[in-house]
Structures are given as structure tokens and as C-alpha cells.
Design a protein around this motif. Structure first.
Motif, short mmCIF file in Angstrom:
data_model
loop_
_atom_site.label_atom_id
_atom_site.label_comp_id
_atom_site.label_asym_id
_atom_site.label_seq_id
_atom_site.Cartn_x
_atom_site.Cartn_y
_atom_site.Cartn_z
N MET A 1 76.51 56.16 43.59
CA MET A 1 76.41 57.67 43.24
C MET A 1 75.91 57.73 41.74
N SER A 2 74.59 58.46 41.86
CA SER A 2 73.87 58.44 40.41
C SER A 2 72.84 59.52 40.61
N PRO A 3 72.75 60.57 39.50
CA PRO A 3 71.66 61.60 39.66
C PRO A 3 70.40 60.72 39.13
N GLY B 1 80.50 56.60 39.59
CA GLY B 1 80.45 56.41 38.24
C GLY B 1 81.31 57.66 37.67
N PHE C 1 81.83 59.28 33.38
CA PHE C 1 81.53 59.19 32.16
C PHE C 1 80.15 59.28 31.89
N GLY D 1 78.07 57.01 32.77
CA GLY D 1 77.67 56.04 33.91
C GLY D 1 78.00 54.83 33.82
N VAL E 1 72.03 56.54 44.85
CA VAL E 1 71.97 57.57 45.45
C VAL E 1 72.36 58.71 45.02
N SER E 2 71.54 59.75 44.77
CA SER E 2 71.56 60.97 44.30
C SER E 2 72.00 61.89 45.37
N TYR F 1 71.08 68.01 39.88
CA TYR F 1 72.18 68.48 38.93
C TYR F 1 73.11 67.40 38.43
N GLY G 1 81.24 60.42 40.39
CA GLY G 1 80.47 60.16 41.62
C GLY G 1 81.38 60.40 43.03
N1 SAH Z 1 74.45 60.25 32.05
C1 SAH Z 1 74.26 60.07 33.43
C2 SAH Z 1 75.06 61.30 34.18
C3 SAH Z 1 76.46 60.88 34.42
S1 SAH Z 1 77.52 62.04 35.33
C4 SAH Z 1 72.59 60.74 33.74
O1 SAH Z 1 72.32 61.50 32.77
O2 SAH Z 1 71.99 60.23 34.50
C5 SAH Z 1 78.91 60.82 35.86
C6 SAH Z 1 78.81 59.97 37.24
O3 SAH Z 1 78.78 61.19 38.05
C7 SAH Z 1 77.58 59.32 37.46
O4 SAH Z 1 77.65 57.93 36.94
C8 SAH Z 1 77.42 59.38 39.00
O5 SAH Z 1 78.38 58.56 39.47
C9 SAH Z 1 78.11 60.88 39.05
N2 SAH Z 1 76.94 61.59 39.18
C10 SAH Z 1 76.73 62.85 38.45
N3 SAH Z 1 75.70 63.63 39.01
C11 SAH Z 1 75.21 63.02 40.20
C12 SAH Z 1 74.25 63.31 41.29
N4 SAH Z 1 73.48 64.36 41.29
N5 SAH Z 1 74.54 62.54 42.39
C13 SAH Z 1 75.29 61.68 42.61
N6 SAH Z 1 76.14 61.26 41.70
C14 SAH Z 1 76.23 62.00 40.49
#
Ligand code: SAH
Length: 240
Positions: free
Chosen positions: A98-100, A124, A126, A128, A142-143, A147, A152
Motif C-alpha cells: 500500500m503506497s500513495p 507501510g 511512518f 514509508g 498500490v494507491s 491523499y 497502509g
Molecule cells: N512519505 C510517504 C507517505 C507515507 S504515509 C509519501 O509521501 O509518499 C505512511 C504509509 O501509509 C505508507 O507507507 C502507505 O503504506 C500508507 N498510505 C498512505 N497513503 C496511502 C494511499 N493513498 N494509498 C495507499 N497507502 C497509503
């Protein structure tokens, strides 16, 4: 009940979730359609605590970012072994993070995932995760939207919910899966139910007339109008 003919039946769809907060699961997935399906074994959920692979007496999982900056980063020498334990060689399920920064989740991707064996989902926290574990374990980012969430887990719940409702027998009515927004590249038409009139607003006559062809035509037109107004990008995607 088994007469042998179904002994080769595929194992249920299985989601393994790597997280620092396994208590968040099944959470809302334990209720309603997904919860009923989980209880009868139509799918499996396996939350796994990343911290079990933490380092030292304090089971540390994170450290400060190389190069400086705010926050903490999940360590690759913790996540790597956690992934290997959760998804050993031979596990053919896709490994998602899970990742933005990831590809935005779509109904088409959800449908493809639901037709597979399941998924291994890394959550994730913190700032990441260390980039090397993404590369080294072939994680697909996958986002769930543009936002930032604090972790995650809620994204994983979203993804699993979307997949599970498409599994055979999970939704009450088979059609509910194919007539929905995004399935035909369009947003869904408006719905109405009793009473026929409410605060001076009536249900459109065509829906009360019993002419099924006319109803289908009206619904399709409404879908087009709504999609054009709200999500013209979906119509553009349809063009070759
Ligand atoms: N520093 C990173 C954000 C970290 S947010 C950046 O700017 O890209 C912390 C965790 O929340 C991420 O590692 C991810 O697993 C999850 N997360 C945050 N936003 C997400 C989104 N839009 N979709 C999926 N996972 C998300």
C-alpha cells in the motif's frame, strides 16, 4: 457434503496482511457480507505482525532516513524476512505494498485480483519503507487515492473489501457485481425506492411504467449524463 467431485476445488481466496497493527483486522471486514463469507470460509484473512521480525530486545522495525529528514523508515532487514515468512517461495499470490506512490486502484485491477489466489499486502507506516525491499521482493505499489493516510491498513481493508465482494457467492445477487459504477466504464444511474413521492419529489415515470426496454434506455442515458458531468476521464479511457 463432499461427493469427491469438488475435492479438487480451489483453496479459498486468501489475503495475508503484514502490519504493525494486526488488531485492525478483520475490523469492518468481519461484518456484513464480507464477515459472513469469512465466517463460512469463502475467503481467508491472515494478519501478521511485522514486529515479530523486529531486531534486538526491543524488536525495532524502523530507523531514521538515510540522508536526513523527518520521520522513520521501515527497515528492509525486518520487512524482507517478514515477507519471506508470510509468503514463502511457491506462493503465487501477488505481493502488494500500500503506497500513495502506487498505481491508483481500479475496479478492473480489483476484479483481476479477486479472480486470482488472493494477495500478500504490506502496510507501510511512518515515512514509508526502505526502497530496497520494494525492489528485492518485487512489491507492486498500490494507491487508494491521491491523499496521505497514516498507514497502509485502511488501504488494505479497502482493497480486500473490494475484492471479497466479487468472490462467487459473496454478494446476494449475482447481477449486483456487473451493473455497478466502473464495471461498464460508466458511473451508475440513480436509484429510487418507495415512497413514490417524497417532499414533492416523484420517482421518474419511466421507472414506474414497467417498460423494461425504456427503463434500460433511460438508465443508460442517465449513466452517460452523470459520467460526462462528473468523470469525463472514464469516457476518454473507453476510446481506443
Ligand atoms: N512519505 C510517504 C507517505 C507515507 S504515509 C509519501 O509521501 O509518499 C505512511 C504509509 O501509509 C505508507 O507507507 C502507505 O503504506 C500508507 N498510505 C498512505 N497513503 C496511502 C494511499 N493513498 N494509498 C495507499 N497507502 C497509503
Amino acid at each position: 457434503m463432499s461427493d469427491g467431485s469438488d475435492s479438487a476445488a480451489a483453496a479459498p481466496w486468501r489475503a495475508t496482511v503484514l502490519t504493525l497493527y494486526p488488531e485492525m483486522f478483520p475490523g469492518p471486514l468481519g461484518l456484513s457480507l464480507s464477515g459472513d463469507a469469512l465466517a463460512r470460509g469463502a475467503w481467508c484473512l491472515e494478519p501478521r505482525q511485522i514486529r515479530e521480525h523486529g531486531l534486538g530486545r526491543h524488536r525495532n522495525v524502523d530507523d531514521t532516513p538515510a540522508g536526513g529528514g523527518a520521520g522513520m523508515v521501515l527497515r528492509c532487514d525486518v520487512l524482507g524476512p517478514a515477507i519471506d515468512a508470510a509468503s514463502p517461495e511457491g506462493d503465487l499470490r501477488p505481493r502488494l505494498l500500500m503506497s500513495p506512490r502506487g498505481k491508483p486502484l481500479t475496479q478492473a485491477r480489483v476484479r483481476a485480483l479477486s479472480e486470482g489466489l488472493g494477495a500478500v499486502i504490506v502496510c507501510g507506516r511512518f515515512e514509508g519503507v526502505d526502497e530496497r525491499v520494494i525492489e528485492g521482493r518485487g512489491l507492486e505499489e498500490v494507491s487508494i487515492g491521491d491523499y496521505i493516510l497514516s498507514g497502509g491498513e485502511i488501504g488494505a481493508l479497502v482493497l480486500i473489501d473490494a475484492c471479497v465482494r466479487l468472490l462467487p457467492g459473496v454478494m446476494g445477487k449475482h447481477e449486483s457485481g456487473v451493473e455497478e459504477s466502473f464495471e461498464g466504464g460508466l458511473l451508475e444511474y440513480p436509484h429510487y425506492t418507495r415512497p413514490r413521492e417524497w417532499e414533492g419529489r416523484a420517482i421518474p415515470d419511466v421507472l414506474m411504467g414497467g417498460n423494461h426496454a425504456a427503463i434500460a434506455r433511460w438508465r443508460h442515458e442517465q449513466s452517460l449524463v452523470l459520467t460526462r458531468a462528473r468523470r469525463p476521464d472514464l469516457l476518454a479511457e473507453e476510446a481506443p
